[in-house]
Write an enzyme that holds these catalytic residues in place. Sequence first.
Site, PDB file in Angstrom:
ATOM      1  N   ASN A  55      18.274  21.322  57.592  1.00  0.00           N
ATOM      2  CA  ASN A  55      18.955  22.238  56.677  1.00  0.00           C
ATOM      3  C   ASN A  55      18.799  21.849  55.213  1.00  0.00           C
ATOM      4  O   ASN A  55      19.008  22.671  54.337  1.00  0.00           O
ATOM      5  CB  ASN A  55      20.444  22.319  57.030  1.00  0.00           C
ATOM      6  CG  ASN A  55      21.083  20.967  57.200  1.00  0.00           C
ATOM      7  OD1 ASN A  55      20.687  20.183  58.056  1.00  0.00           O
ATOM      8  ND2 ASN A  55      22.053  20.662  56.367  1.00  0.00           N
ATOM      9  N   GLN A 111      19.382  26.462  61.631  1.00  0.00           N
ATOM     10  CA  GLN A 111      18.516  26.927  60.539  1.00  0.00           C
ATOM     11  C   GLN A 111      17.283  27.676  61.041  1.00  0.00           C
ATOM     12  O   GLN A 111      16.693  28.468  60.296  1.00  0.00           O
ATOM     13  CB  GLN A 111      18.058  25.742  59.681  1.00  0.00           C
ATOM     14  CG  GLN A 111      19.152  25.113  58.840  1.00  0.00           C
ATOM     15  CD  GLN A 111      19.654  26.007  57.725  1.00  0.00           C
ATOM     16  OE1 GLN A 111      18.944  26.882  57.220  1.00  0.00           O
ATOM     17  NE2 GLN A 111      20.892  25.816  57.333  1.00  0.00           N
ATOM     18  N   GLY A 133      25.881  32.637  63.565  1.00  0.00           N
ATOM     19  CA  GLY A 133      25.660  33.998  63.069  1.00  0.00           C
ATOM     20  C   GLY A 133      25.393  34.100  61.576  1.00  0.00           C
ATOM     21  O   GLY A 133      24.524  34.854  61.136  1.00  0.00           O
ATOM     22  N   THR A 150      40.246  34.318  73.649  1.00  0.00           N
ATOM     23  CA  THR A 150      39.893  35.737  73.611  1.00  0.00           C
ATOM     24  C   THR A 150      38.644  35.931  72.756  1.00  0.00           C
ATOM     25  O   THR A 150      38.548  35.353  71.675  1.00  0.00           O
ATOM     26  CB  THR A 150      41.070  36.553  73.032  1.00  0.00           C
ATOM     27  OG1 THR A 150      42.199  36.329  73.875  1.00  0.00           O
ATOM     28  CG2 THR A 150      40.745  38.034  72.973  1.00  0.00           C
ATOM     29  N   CYS A 200      28.025  20.711  52.778  1.00  0.00           N
ATOM     30  CA  CYS A 200      29.054  19.732  53.118  1.00  0.00           C
ATOM     31  C   CYS A 200      28.948  18.508  52.217  1.00  0.00           C
ATOM     32  O   CYS A 200      29.909  17.785  52.045  1.00  0.00           O
ATOM     33  CB  CYS A 200      28.909  19.310  54.575  1.00  0.00           C
ATOM     34  SG  CYS A 200      28.454  20.670  55.631  1.00  0.00           S
TER      35      CYS A 200
HETATM   36  C1  LIG Z   1      25.170  25.538  58.895  1.00  0.00           C
HETATM   37  C2  LIG Z   1      24.726  24.533  59.896  1.00  0.00           C
HETATM   38  C3  LIG Z   1      25.586  24.099  60.931  1.00  0.00           C
HETATM   39  C4  LIG Z   1      27.016  24.559  61.031  1.00  0.00           C
HETATM   40  O1  LIG Z   1      27.149  25.896  61.409  1.00  0.00           O
HETATM   41  P1  LIG Z   1      28.538  26.629  61.125  1.00  0.00           P
HETATM   42  O2  LIG Z   1      28.456  27.909  61.879  1.00  0.00           O
HETATM   43  O3  LIG Z   1      28.615  26.821  59.653  1.00  0.00           O
HETATM   44  O4  LIG Z   1      29.604  25.741  61.648  1.00  0.00           O
HETATM   45  C5  LIG Z   1      25.099  23.200  61.841  1.00  0.00           C
HETATM   46  N1  LIG Z   1      23.843  22.742  61.772  1.00  0.00           N
HETATM   47  C6  LIG Z   1      22.993  23.136  60.815  1.00  0.00           C
HETATM   48  C7  LIG Z   1      21.597  22.619  60.816  1.00  0.00           C
HETATM   49  C8  LIG Z   1      23.404  24.039  59.839  1.00  0.00           C
HETATM   50  O5  LIG Z   1      22.559  24.408  58.881  1.00  0.00           O
END
Ligand SMILES: *Cc1c(COP(=O)(O)O)cnc(C)c1O
Length: 389
Positions: free
Chosen positions: A156, A184, A205, A242, A330
């Site tokens: 990422n 990604q 998503g 749910t 992050c």
């Molecule tokens: C964005 C991302 C995640 C986390 O996904 P979320 O749906 O935002 O929790 C995990 N792994 C990678 C490589 C990402 O780019």
Amino acid sequence: MEQETIDRIYLDNAATTGMREEVLQEMLPFFREIYANPAAVYGFAGEAKRAVRLARERAGALIGAKPTEVFFTGSGTESDNWALRSVAEMRAEKGKHIVVSAIEHHAVLHTCKYLEKQGYEVTYLPVDAEGKVHPETLERAVRQDTVLVSVMAANNEIGTLEPLAELSRIAHERGALFHTDAVQAYGHVPLDVEKLEIDLLSASGHKLGGPKGVGILYCRENLRLPPLLHGGAQERGRRAGTLHVPGIVGFGKAAALAKETLQERMERESALRDHLIDSVLAKIPHSRLNGPRDDRLPGSAHFCFRDIEGESLLILLDQKGICGSTGSACASGDTEPSHVLLAIGLPREEARGSLRLTLSDENTMEEIDRTVEALAEIVERLRGMKTGR
Ligand SMILES: *Cc1c(COP(=O)(O)O)cnc(C)c1O
């Protein structure tokens, strides 16, 4: 409310993408009109049930998976947690050793830290200067008691694509399962769980023009993965709670669109990306590209500029309406350089001046040119301030 859409150049698609209009339209009825719980027996629930079934088919079709192998979750993070924790728990009798790459997303790395506290042992595979995991390093790391190998499909931060087919083959030869965090890559590059022999795959998503707060875990048919969340019998007893029907519908639509347009988007995005990379390297002195030149995500570019603080760069870019990132969302605000940049061998000093620009097919060449122009000016200004010119 602030309205600044006109001039904004959004180049942070690895952090999240804008939702596609068609996705929103398909979701809308499920917020109000079609609100039935798909688990209910009355006819009113039928439409929600059918919509979830279609979404599951679409989510699976994008990666060559059967609908029964797709489980909806609340995020990519949940999918990663689920895969790692549940395999560790399920296979604890065979062994308590897990292998991951050193450049995984924190959703994987921090889950590993948690598992270490629970008595598991984790090996973090080194990567080369472009961020690639070499199959030989995995070969040396896998042991008799290794139960799971987890290597991301695409990084990422720096966009590197990993050699999944070779890595999964090595894992299987030693009797370990293979998981990939494909958040990604899913919908951005071709992925086929059959050909790549993947047992578990996470996707989210909001990284492919779908809604936030919905993910999938693909789980190979014969694998009885224990649940992470306990409660109701949703998702065939594997993931209680749910169903988030509008989100799931949106995920499915985003996956269907991604499948339809994959080839043309890849071509368009890599043309934009190549133009961006070539222009930055040509116009900005002491700039370097991180990750491979070609074997990378179509929409991803990541640079380091010597004698620059990445955070200052972002602030000045923002003043010109350009949205970028230093790396992972992050890590923003952290003072520590990114673990990915340290893993590819960048000295701390150089890792500070990093900038990630991630494109979508909705960006234009003109936006790229404007960005490079702004960037060149900002880098020069920041360097001038530093040397007191
Ligand atoms: C964005 C991302 C995640 C986390 O996904 P979320 O749906 O935002 O929790 C995990 N792994 C990678 C490589 C990402 O780019």
